[in-house]
Design a protein around this motif. Structure first.
Motif, PDB file in Angstrom:
ATOM      1  N   SER A  45      42.129  42.070   6.831  1.00  0.00           N
ATOM      2  CA  SER A  45      41.447  42.626   7.968  1.00  0.00           C
ATOM      3  C   SER A  45      40.612  43.664   7.919  1.00  0.00           C
ATOM      4  O   SER A  45      39.595  43.962   7.922  1.00  0.00           O
ATOM      5  CB  SER A  45      41.211  41.440   8.722  1.00  0.00           C
ATOM      6  OG  SER A  45      41.954  41.839   9.242  1.00  0.00           O
ATOM      7  N   GLU A  61      43.861  36.402   9.429  1.00  0.00           N
ATOM      8  CA  GLU A  61      42.677  37.669   9.448  1.00  0.00           C
ATOM      9  C   GLU A  61      42.126  37.536   9.279  1.00  0.00           C
ATOM     10  O   GLU A  61      40.648  38.576   8.838  1.00  0.00           O
ATOM     11  CB  GLU A  61      43.922  37.913   7.649  1.00  0.00           C
ATOM     12  CG  GLU A  61      45.215  38.499   7.718  1.00  0.00           C
ATOM     13  CD  GLU A  61      45.619  39.964   8.254  1.00  0.00           C
ATOM     14  OE1 GLU A  61      44.457  40.602   8.026  1.00  0.00           O
ATOM     15  OE2 GLU A  61      46.360  40.446   9.206  1.00  0.00           O
ATOM     16  N   ALA A 108      37.907  39.780  10.119  1.00  0.00           N
ATOM     17  CA  ALA A 108      37.620  39.829   9.486  1.00  0.00           C
ATOM     18  C   ALA A 108      36.771  39.586   9.753  1.00  0.00           C
ATOM     19  O   ALA A 108      35.376  40.054   9.003  1.00  0.00           O
ATOM     20  CB  ALA A 108      37.718  39.537   8.088  1.00  0.00           C
TER      21      ALA A 108
END
Length: 218
Positions: free
Chosen positions: A108, A137, A141
């Protein structure tokens, strides 16, 4: 992310130049595109994890031109296929395909913030811990207010609801005991634990589901 898959798993075929063709992607592209058009942000950046052949992302980018698409895959042949589909369609809103193993922690940092993250037909092919890493992740992100879309086959509160799903899940478990269909109850909990707000699963063709989860604005 290397798993042993059953011989019955879908394998794309070479068709023209660097292009690969996956029959399943050809069958479901229109339905997924129509669904994404309802839940995707009007503009911004979209990351597709495990993009595969490129049939999907080229359809998505053509239908949603105000999004900048970032396809990824771990396989170099598939990345070449993605770029070939994009070039053939003359799409200027798709970045070159990048290598990304989304089951590994830390990705990320280099792939965010994104307004939408999309994953199609992968969760049943990876283990629980890999799925948890991917979701955590992806949540990191996402931009504030961003949306995560997860599409594929799932068991529904512990029940496989078609003979085809029962057969394929058994094939997966036989090939690799660590992989199998993920369950809707678990999925909702995993997404919520990652800090996302989760819609009820959306029914899709061929007994698939789509999960839509959003990152709350601060």
């Amino acid at each position: 992310m290397t798993r042993t898959l059953p011989s019955t798993a879908s394998v794309p075929e070479a068709v023209e130049g660097a292009k690969l063709h996956a029959p399943a992607a050809a069958r479901n592209a229109a339905a997924i595109t129509a669904f994404l058009a309802q839940v995707a942000p009007a503009q911004g950046t979209a990351l597709e994890i495990a993009s595969g052949t490129g049939q999907h992302v080229s359809a998505f980018a053509a239908a949603m031109p105000r999004l900048r698409w970032h396809p990824t895959d771990i396989d170099p042949d598939r990345r070449r296929s993605i770029d070939a589909y994009v070039a053939d369609a003359r799409l200027d809103n798709v970045a070159p395909a990048l290598h990304l193993d989304a089951t590994q922690a830390g990705w990320s940092t280099n792939h965010g913030p994104k307004d939408m993250i999309l994953l199609i037909n992968l969760l049943h092919l990876i283990g629980k811990n890999e799925a948890l890493t991917l979701i955590a992740e992806a949540a990191q992100a996402l931009a504030s207010g961003g949306v995560l879309v997860l599409y594929g086959p799932f068991s529904r509160e512990g029940v496989l609801t078609s003979d085809g799903d029962k057969w394929f899940d058994a094939q997966l478990r036989r090939a690799d005991p660590a992989i199998a269909y993920k369950d809707t109850f678990d999925m909702t909990g995993w997404l919520e634990n990652a800090g996302l707000r989760v819609d009820a699963p959306h029914e899709m063709p061929a007994n698939n589901l789509a999960f839509v989860a959003r990152k709350p604005a601060p």
